[in-house]
Design a protein around this motif. Structure first.
Motif, short mmCIF file in Angstrom:
data_model
loop_
_atom_site.label_atom_id
_atom_site.label_comp_id
_atom_site.label_asym_id
_atom_site.label_seq_id
_atom_site.Cartn_x
_atom_site.Cartn_y
_atom_site.Cartn_z
N UNK A 57 10.79 -14.49 22.09
CA UNK A 57 10.77 -15.36 23.26
C UNK A 57 9.83 -14.85 24.35
N UNK A 58 9.47 -13.56 24.27
CA UNK A 58 8.49 -13.01 25.19
C UNK A 58 7.06 -13.29 24.72
N UNK A 59 6.92 -14.15 23.70
CA UNK A 59 5.63 -14.57 23.14
C UNK A 59 4.97 -13.47 22.33
N UNK A 60 5.77 -12.54 21.80
CA UNK A 60 5.24 -11.50 20.95
C UNK A 60 5.27 -11.93 19.49
N UNK A 61 4.35 -11.42 18.71
CA UNK A 61 4.42 -11.56 17.25
C UNK A 61 5.46 -10.56 16.74
N UNK A 62 6.39 -11.01 15.93
CA UNK A 62 7.46 -10.17 15.42
C UNK A 62 7.33 -10.05 13.91
N UNK A 63 7.34 -8.82 13.42
CA UNK A 63 7.34 -8.55 11.99
C UNK A 63 8.63 -7.81 11.64
N UNK A 64 9.44 -8.39 10.76
CA UNK A 64 10.68 -7.76 10.32
C UNK A 64 10.36 -6.78 9.20
N UNK A 65 10.85 -5.56 9.32
CA UNK A 65 10.57 -4.50 8.36
C UNK A 65 11.79 -4.27 7.49
N UNK A 66 11.60 -4.27 6.20
CA UNK A 66 12.71 -4.03 5.27
C UNK A 66 12.92 -2.54 5.13
N UNK A 67 13.42 -1.94 6.20
CA UNK A 67 13.63 -0.50 6.18
C UNK A 67 14.11 -0.01 7.53
N UNK A 68 14.18 1.30 7.67
CA UNK A 68 14.73 1.95 8.85
C UNK A 68 13.78 1.90 10.04
N UNK A 69 14.26 2.40 11.17
CA UNK A 69 13.43 2.52 12.37
C UNK A 69 12.21 3.38 12.09
N UNK A 70 12.41 4.52 11.39
CA UNK A 70 11.27 5.38 11.09
C UNK A 70 10.22 4.66 10.27
N UNK A 71 10.64 3.79 9.35
CA UNK A 71 9.69 3.02 8.56
C UNK A 71 8.96 2.00 9.45
N UNK A 72 9.67 1.39 10.37
CA UNK A 72 9.03 0.45 11.29
C UNK A 72 7.98 1.15 12.15
N UNK A 73 8.27 2.39 12.55
CA UNK A 73 7.29 3.16 13.32
C UNK A 73 6.03 3.38 12.50
N UNK A 74 6.18 3.71 11.23
CA UNK A 74 5.00 3.90 10.37
C UNK A 74 4.19 2.62 10.26
N UNK A 75 4.85 1.49 10.11
CA UNK A 75 4.13 0.21 10.02
C UNK A 75 3.37 -0.08 11.31
N UNK A 76 4.00 0.19 12.45
CA UNK A 76 3.33 -0.05 13.73
C UNK A 76 2.12 0.86 13.89
#
Length: 375
Positions: A146-165
């Motif tokens: 809703x803040x107009x950001x692109x959101x990508x859902x990661x099939x994994x933990x927070x640490x995995x999301x950090x790696x993707x970012x």
């Protein structure tokens, strides 16, 4: 240190009696002035709760209520707004002297941080791309979108999301705004930690206005440790010795990476489980925070979801509206000061019947709905 027992359960606990003798430089004074210049800035409340003080056997107890901060239901915007401000100010001009090109802010989140990055980007007319860890409630993801950001859902933990970012941030014009650090990525997380210092400065002013004096204990919820680093920096850059504030970190038992690191004497990563304390569900301490946590924390404790849920219900009954992460600080102090071995832990923290305790309630109930699986 070895874990102690409480109420026939193992209490995950660590203590370092020498912490109050450690010193470090303070955060920049310019941070508070920057936040005060923002049109929607106002100090968040510091609320006294005599009923909880009586329960815990201390003189006075206050809750720093971060359920509404810069228009969002958590403290995270303090760090993000300052970090992005500094990043944009420090961007080099192009070779022909023209202004730098457009910027996209990218980050990973377990909830509140991602929304703060998205809100900051929208306020400044920038794009944002947020990688959301598995299990974050759909309403939290929707709030980021809703803040107009692109959101990508990661099939994994927070640490995995950090790696993707971090991988996404390799593209031209993309800036990673992450609230955890690792070797080679510490400048922006350091700015985020600096941003949190405003919260600490407000507490000092509010305690003085309440004629309470410096706190005997400050309890802070911990994910990767950046907010705790800010609290350690604030407190350990001032008085040292027995009169200094004791500092207690609180984590979920399902994700106690800081406690486990303290017990091992070096940073370790843990496999995280499910917890309602979604914003604290982190498996690796920030490399930037670690030296401050190792040397400046008096104690660390891990609590169950049931402990946090009970604390949230009790605080709600007293007129607050904390989320599970925000209520963790009360759950942690209750665990530390109750049950078998409580007298020893109370002595370790230097608490007596006249002590003042401050609990950081880092989010409101709106910030992190109950964590779900399979998102």
């Amino acid at each position: 240190m070895t874990p102690e027992t409480s109420d026939n359960r193992t209490l995950p606990w660590f203590a370092r009696p020498a912490a109050r003798t450690w010193r470090c430089p303070p955060a920049p004074a310019a941070v508070r002035d920057f936040h005060a210049s923002l049109p929607d800035y106002a100090p968040t409340p510091l609320i006294e709760l005599p009923v909880i003080a009586d329960e815990l056997g201390v003189g006075r107890l206050f809750v720093k209520d971060e359920s509404s901060r810069l228009g969002l239901p958590a403290f995270k915007a303090l760090g993000v707004s300052w970090a992005v401000h500094r990043v944009l100010a420090e961007r080099p001009e192009s070779g022909d002297g023209a202004a730098p090109g457009p910027v996209t802010l990218v980050t990973a989140t377990d909830g509140n941080h991602g929304r703060a990055v998205a809100r900051t980007a929208r306020r400044l007319g920038l794009r944002a791309h947020v990688f959301v860890a598995e299990g974050v409630h759909p309403r939290a993801s929707a709030a980021i979108a809703a803040e107009r950001a692109e959101v990508t859902l990661v099939a994994g933990s927070y640490d995995m999301a950090v790696r993707r970012a971090a991988e996404a941030a390799a593209a031209p014009g993309v800036v990673l705004v992450q609230d955890t650090a690792w070797p080679g990525y510490e400048r922006i997380p350091g700015r985020i930690v600096e941003g949190y210092s405003t919260l600490c400065a407000e507490i000092d002013e509010q305690l003085a206005a309440a004629d309470a004096g410096p706190p005997g204990l400050v309890a802070v919820p911990v994910g990767v440790g950046s907010l705790a680093q800010a609290v350690v920096t604030h407190c350990r850059s001032r008085a040292a010795g027995p009169s200094a504030s004791a500092l207690l970190s609180v984590e979920p038992r399902a994700a106690s990476c800081v406690l486990d690191s303290l017990l091992h004497g070096e940073p370790v990563s843990v496999t995280t489980g499910e917890t309602t304390m979604a914003g604290l569900n982190c498996g690796t301490p920030s490399s930037l925070a670690w030296p401050h946590l190792r040397d400046g924390l008096d104690a660390a404790v891990a609590v169950t979801d049931a402990d946090s849920d009970r604390a949230a219900a009790d605080l709600t009954a007293l007129g607050l509206s904390p989320g599970p992460c925000g209520a963790a600080s009360l759950a942690g102090v209750r665990a530390a000061l109750g049950g078998e071995g409580a007298d020893g832990r109370r002595a370790t923290l230097g608490l007596g019947p006249d002590s003042t305790v401050v609990l950081l309630s880092t989010e409101g109930s709106e910030a992190n709905p109950v964590r779900v699986t399979g998102t």
